[in-house]
Design a protein around this motif. Sequence first.
Motif, PDB file in Angstrom:
ATOM      1  N   VAL A  38       0.843  -1.208   0.000  1.00 61.44           N
ATOM      2  CA  VAL A  38       0.000   0.000   0.000  1.00 61.44           C
ATOM      3  C   VAL A  38       0.870   1.246   0.000  1.00 61.44           C
ATOM      4  O   VAL A  38       0.617   2.208  -0.748  1.00 61.44           O
ATOM      5  CB  VAL A  38      -0.942   0.003   1.223  1.00 61.44           C
ATOM      6  N   ALA A  39       1.918   1.245   0.820  1.00 58.48           N
ATOM      7  CA  ALA A  39       2.813   2.395   0.912  1.00 58.48           C
ATOM      8  C   ALA A  39       3.519   2.659  -0.427  1.00 58.48           C
ATOM      9  O   ALA A  39       3.706   3.819  -0.827  1.00 58.48           O
ATOM     10  CB  ALA A  39       3.855   2.165   2.012  1.00 58.48           C
ATOM     11  N   HIS A  41       2.399   1.974  -3.427  1.00 60.31           N
ATOM     12  CA  HIS A  41       1.435   2.544  -4.380  1.00 60.31           C
ATOM     13  C   HIS A  41       1.137   4.010  -4.057  1.00 60.31           C
ATOM     14  O   HIS A  41       1.037   4.841  -4.966  1.00 60.31           O
ATOM     15  CB  HIS A  41       0.142   1.731  -4.375  1.00 60.31           C
ATOM     16  N   THR A  42       0.977   4.312  -2.779  1.00 57.12           N
ATOM     17  CA  THR A  42       0.705   5.715  -2.410  1.00 57.12           C
ATOM     18  C   THR A  42       1.901   6.597  -2.718  1.00 57.12           C
ATOM     19  O   THR A  42       1.742   7.775  -3.059  1.00 57.12           O
ATOM     20  CB  THR A  42       0.337   5.828  -0.918  1.00 57.12           C
ATOM     21  N   ALA A  43       3.112   6.022  -2.597  1.00 57.11           N
ATOM     22  CA  ALA A  43       4.314   6.792  -2.921  1.00 57.11           C
ATOM     23  C   ALA A  43       4.373   7.128  -4.406  1.00 57.11           C
ATOM     24  O   ALA A  43       5.017   8.112  -4.808  1.00 57.11           O
ATOM     25  CB  ALA A  43       5.563   6.009  -2.512  1.00 57.11           C
ATOM     26  N   ASP A  44       3.698   6.328  -5.212  1.00 55.55           N
ATOM     27  CA  ASP A  44       3.644   6.582  -6.654  1.00 55.55           C
ATOM     28  C   ASP A  44       2.525   7.545  -7.025  1.00 55.55           C
ATOM     29  O   ASP A  44       2.258   7.763  -8.214  1.00 55.55           O
ATOM     30  CB  ASP A  44       3.445   5.258  -7.408  1.00 55.55           C
ATOM     31  N   VAL A  46      -0.746   7.220  -6.011  1.00 56.95           N
ATOM     32  CA  VAL A  46      -2.076   6.606  -6.025  1.00 56.95           C
ATOM     33  C   VAL A  46      -2.784   6.928  -4.709  1.00 56.95           C
ATOM     34  O   VAL A  46      -2.152   6.944  -3.645  1.00 56.95           O
ATOM     35  CB  VAL A  46      -1.957   5.074  -6.206  1.00 56.95           C
ATOM     36  N   SER A  47      -4.078   7.215  -4.760  1.00 59.90           N
ATOM     37  CA  SER A  47      -4.830   7.483  -3.535  1.00 59.90           C
ATOM     38  C   SER A  47      -4.822   6.246  -2.645  1.00 59.90           C
ATOM     39  O   SER A  47      -4.703   5.120  -3.132  1.00 59.90           O
ATOM     40  CB  SER A  47      -6.267   7.872  -3.867  1.00 59.90           C
ATOM     41  N   ARG A  48      -4.974   6.470  -1.333  1.00 67.36           N
ATOM     42  CA  ARG A  48      -4.899   5.326  -0.429  1.00 67.36           C
ATOM     43  C   ARG A  48      -5.975   4.288  -0.708  1.00 67.36           C
ATOM     44  O   ARG A  48      -5.667   3.085  -0.731  1.00 67.36           O
ATOM     45  CB  ARG A  48      -4.975   5.784   1.033  1.00 67.36           C
ATOM     46  N   ARG A  50      -7.400   3.489  -3.457  1.00 69.98           N
ATOM     47  CA  ARG A  50      -7.005   2.771  -4.669  1.00 69.98           C
ATOM     48  C   ARG A  50      -5.763   1.921  -4.407  1.00 69.98           C
ATOM     49  O   ARG A  50      -5.650   0.800  -4.898  1.00 69.98           O
ATOM     50  CB  ARG A  50      -6.724   3.772  -5.793  1.00 69.98           C
ATOM     51  N   ALA A  51      -4.837   2.448  -3.574  1.00 66.95           N
ATOM     52  CA  ALA A  51      -3.615   1.699  -3.240  1.00 66.95           C
ATOM     53  C   ALA A  51      -3.959   0.422  -2.472  1.00 66.95           C
ATOM     54  O   ALA A  51      -3.364  -0.634  -2.709  1.00 66.95           O
ATOM     55  CB  ALA A  51      -2.677   2.578  -2.414  1.00 66.95           C
TER      56      ALA A  51
END
Length: 209
Positions: A38-39, A41-44, A46-48, A50-51
């Motif tokens: 999840v972290a 994806h959010t670093a890229d 992406v909203s949480r 969606r992550a």
Amino acid sequence: MSDPVEEYAAALSAALSGPARAKARLVAEIRDGLADAVAEHTADGVSRPRAVELALREFGTVDELVPSCQRELTIGQTRATARVVAVTVPALIVCWLVVWTGHDLPETAQVLAAVAVVAVLAAAVTLVTTGALARRLPMPPLLPLVAAWTGTAASVAMPLATVVLAIAAAEHDAWPLVLPAAVLSVISHGVVAASARACRHCARQLSAS
């Protein structure tokens, strides 16, 4: 607001059976891996929400993870049961021999002792099969149940043999040595029976998954 990662971990934990520490460690590893995904994806950007959705898709559903996780925990519980039998039963057999030194074992005690010896041998085979050989060969499907029922047989044979020896000891003035054996028998029965019961439960869970 509830955390989907924690909910996922809780659902996985509830669906699994096995040694408490091993299960906690396994669930923690999966939870941490999911949180890391999840972290990432959010670093890229992406909203949480969606992550979380993407991470859950990558890891698979709880139902998809349960079979492999339960297999690992069942192997752990099978080894734990075999280890308990391999340690406690020989110690009790030594106590019996010490108590009965210089006398012939009653026939009933001999039969029960034979059951205990077979249980120890089966435990040794189980430890080998689920240890080094497990990396090369799949675990036999019935092995957890065999280990469980072998442990149950040993847990029944141990106290029965101690009772037989205690009754017979009255004729040979061996009472002072019977008490330690009786205490060890009661403790061993409780430990082995509980582990065997947990092993049967794990085997059922594995079959159902």
